[in-house]
Design a protein around this motif. Structure first.
Motif, short mmCIF file in Angstrom:
data_model
loop_
_atom_site.label_atom_id
_atom_site.label_comp_id
_atom_site.label_asym_id
_atom_site.label_seq_id
_atom_site.Cartn_x
_atom_site.Cartn_y
_atom_site.Cartn_z
N ASN A 84 0.82 -1.12 0.06
CA ASN A 84 0.04 0.03 -0.03
C ASN A 84 0.92 1.17 -0.06
OD1 ASN A 84 -2.59 -1.39 -0.14
ND2 ASN A 84 -2.07 -1.69 2.16
N GLY A 85 2.21 1.16 -0.28
CA GLY A 85 3.17 2.26 -0.07
C GLY A 85 3.32 3.03 1.13
N ASN A 86 3.29 2.08 2.17
CA ASN A 86 3.54 2.53 3.65
C ASN A 86 4.81 1.89 3.89
OD1 ASN A 86 0.92 3.91 4.10
ND2 ASN A 86 0.01 1.71 4.24
N LEU A 87 5.64 2.85 4.99
CA LEU A 87 6.91 2.37 5.31
C LEU A 87 6.52 1.86 6.80
CD1 LEU A 87 9.13 5.16 4.05
CD2 LEU A 87 9.27 2.61 3.47
N LEU A 88 6.78 0.56 7.02
CA LEU A 88 6.41 0.18 8.29
C LEU A 88 8.03 -0.38 8.77
CD1 LEU A 88 3.66 -2.38 7.41
CD2 LEU A 88 3.52 0.09 8.06
N PRO A 89 7.94 -0.04 10.30
CA PRO A 89 9.37 -0.13 11.08
C PRO A 89 9.89 -1.62 11.01
CG PRO A 89 7.64 0.21 12.55
CD PRO A 89 6.96 0.64 11.05
N ILE A 90 11.06 -1.85 10.56
CA ILE A 90 11.53 -3.27 10.88
C ILE A 90 12.06 -3.26 12.47
CG2 ILE A 90 12.22 -3.37 8.45
CD1 ILE A 90 15.08 -2.94 9.48
N SER A 91 12.18 -4.68 12.68
CA SER A 91 12.53 -5.05 14.20
C SER A 91 13.36 -6.34 14.15
CB SER A 91 11.71 -4.90 14.92
OG SER A 91 10.53 -5.86 14.84
N LEU A 92 13.93 -6.64 15.30
CA LEU A 92 14.35 -7.96 15.52
C LEU A 92 13.17 -8.96 15.59
CD1 LEU A 92 16.83 -9.91 16.04
CD2 LEU A 92 16.44 -9.32 18.54
N ALA A 93 12.04 -8.56 15.93
CA ALA A 93 11.08 -9.53 15.82
C ALA A 93 10.31 -9.64 14.79
CB ALA A 93 9.82 -8.68 16.91
N LEU A 94 10.66 -8.83 13.50
CA LEU A 94 10.10 -9.32 12.30
C LEU A 94 10.73 -10.73 11.94
CD1 LEU A 94 8.29 -7.91 10.13
CD2 LEU A 94 10.35 -6.80 9.12
N ASN A 95 11.79 -10.74 12.31
CA ASN A 95 12.33 -12.27 11.91
C ASN A 95 11.59 -13.39 12.07
OD1 ASN A 95 15.09 -11.38 10.77
ND2 ASN A 95 15.40 -10.58 12.80
N ASP A 96 10.89 -13.33 13.21
CA ASP A 96 9.90 -14.40 13.83
C ASP A 96 8.58 -14.11 13.58
OD1 ASP A 96 12.23 -15.98 14.74
OD2 ASP A 96 12.41 -14.48 16.14
N ALA A 97 8.26 -13.13 12.80
CA ALA A 97 6.83 -12.74 12.64
C ALA A 97 6.07 -13.62 11.75
CB ALA A 97 6.68 -11.33 12.33
N PRO A 98 4.73 -13.71 11.80
CA PRO A 98 3.96 -14.70 10.87
C PRO A 98 4.46 -14.53 9.31
CG PRO A 98 2.60 -13.87 12.53
CD PRO A 98 3.96 -13.07 12.59
N GLY A 99 4.53 -15.46 8.86
CA GLY A 99 4.94 -15.66 7.29
C GLY A 99 6.41 -15.31 7.16
N HIS A 100 7.19 -15.39 8.31
CA HIS A 100 8.74 -15.38 8.06
C HIS A 100 9.31 -16.60 7.40
CE1 HIS A 100 8.57 -18.31 11.55
NE2 HIS A 100 9.61 -18.50 10.90
N LEU A 101 10.51 -16.11 6.87
CA LEU A 101 11.42 -16.90 5.96
C LEU A 101 12.40 -17.95 6.92
CD1 LEU A 101 12.42 -14.51 3.02
CD2 LEU A 101 10.42 -16.25 3.14
N SER A 102 12.68 -19.20 6.51
CA SER A 102 13.56 -19.83 7.12
C SER A 102 14.33 -20.55 6.19
CB SER A 102 12.70 -21.02 8.05
OG SER A 102 11.85 -20.32 9.05
#
Length: 353
Positions: A84-102
């Motif tokens: 949607n063109g929004n800038l959302l903050p990244i964080s350490l928690a983003l690595n384990d968020a739903p839909g994360h890559l492994s």
């Protein structure tokens, strides 16, 4: 300009003009999209962009991924771009968020979108932006509260060593759009980077020539560069061609003293434009082998004798208008693949193959 490092903080080079020559030999040409068809941005967007599938059927739109990371100038936080063109903050928690890559039991942030997800996306103002382009699979990048760990092709354990990826760099600020393709570290696949302004009097493209193919460039590289440089096209094949200092020209490599006797500086400082060679004009002159010439700005004299950065020469030879970022200060004398306009309307990035 764009060495890969932990918690990447990029510096966009000073403004330079670049031009483009059109090649409409294919219906999938980046020039086949009329500037008038570029939609207006939505929300906080200041321009619209699209990633274009130029793999000629090798990969579908659902197999080409893009993701944008950069600093949100509104709050100074490292962020990623949503659809949607929004800038959302990244964080350490983003690595384990739903839909994360492994991969290999390690989790990574998933901030990617597929070409098939949306025809156009709005771009807001962003500082030190990097658009990662990944083919067949997403790139594996760790995010933190204050930055991210980008791919490190010098690390034998990096999860991206067997991933096809590339990127562009850009900043969008009060003075407009400023961005470039880059071969400072590596070549992953052909990219074209087209920028159009609101007034309609700026429509330029940089990057590899559209007639070039990925396999063709690998083959040409092995035939066109001197023997000292050929291994750069094989040590990480088939995924990429690496820059000299990422290969045998690094300290301890067989070509570690390649520039010895030419300028008095170390080969590594010359190729990285750091250490004792931080002056942009000096670094450019040595890489282009015009350091001992009276005039450093005669383009026809560049790369005419050894020692020279023939890796850089190769990308200029196969680039639109001869413009490429072959080393960190390749913007000296307006030789870099760099575009900018004060009132941007659209950005089109074509992933070639």
């Amino acid at each position: 300009m764009c060495a890969m490092m932990i918690l990447i903080q990029m510096i966009i080079p000073p403004p330079i003009r670049a031009s483009a020559s059109a090649d409409s030999s294919s219906s999938s040409s980046i020039y086949s999209i009329p500037a008038s068809s570029i939609p207006a941005p939505t929300g906080n967007g200041v321009m619209s962009f699209k990633v274009m599938n130029g793999t000629n059927g090798a990969y579908s739109d659902s197999q080409i991924f893009w993701g944008v990371l950069g600093i949100n100038p509104a709050n100074g936080k490292w962020s990623y771009l949503d659809l949607n063109g929004n800038l959302l903050p990244i964080s350490l928690a983003l690595n384990d968020a739903p839909g994360h890559l492994s991969k290999n039991g390690i989790n990574y942030a998933n901030f990617y979108h597929k070409v098939s997800d949306a025809p156009w996306v709005s771009l807001p103002k962003i500082t030190s932006g990097r658009m990662f382009l990944c083919v067949a699979t997403e790139c594996y990048i760790k995010t933190y509260d204050n930055g991210f760990a980008g791919p490190d092709i010098n690390n034998p354990n990096d999860p991206n060593l067997n991933v096809y990826f590339d990127f562009i760099e850009f900043t969008i600020d009060a003075t407009g759009y400023h961005g470039n393709t880059t071969r400072v570290d590596m070549f992953g696949f052909p990219i074209q980077h087209r920028l159009v302004n609101v007034e309609g009097n700026y429509d330029r493209t940089v990057g590899e020539l559209e007639v070039e193919t990925r396999s063709g460039l690998f083959s040409k590289f092995s035939k066109e560069v001197p023997s000292q440089f050929t291994s750069l096209g094989t040590i990480q094949a088939p995924y990429r061609i690496v820059a000299p200092v990422r290969g045998s020209f690094a300290a301890g490599g067989v070509n570690a003293n390649y520039f010895a006797g030419y300028s008095g500086f170390s080969t590594q400082d010359i190729l990285r434009c750091d250490g004792a060679v931080t002056n942009a004009q000096t670094c450019a002159a040595i890489n282009r082998h015009v350091y001992t010439d009276n005039n450093w700005n005669i383009v026809g004299n560049y790369y005419q004798a050894a020692p020279a950065n023939y890796y850089s020469k190769f990308w200029h030879t196969h680039a639109i208008d001869g413009l490429a970022y072959g080393f960190a200060y390749d913007d000296v004398n307006n030789q870099a693949a760099y575009l900018e306009t004060s009132r941007p309307k659209g950005l089109i990035i074509k992933v070639g193959w």
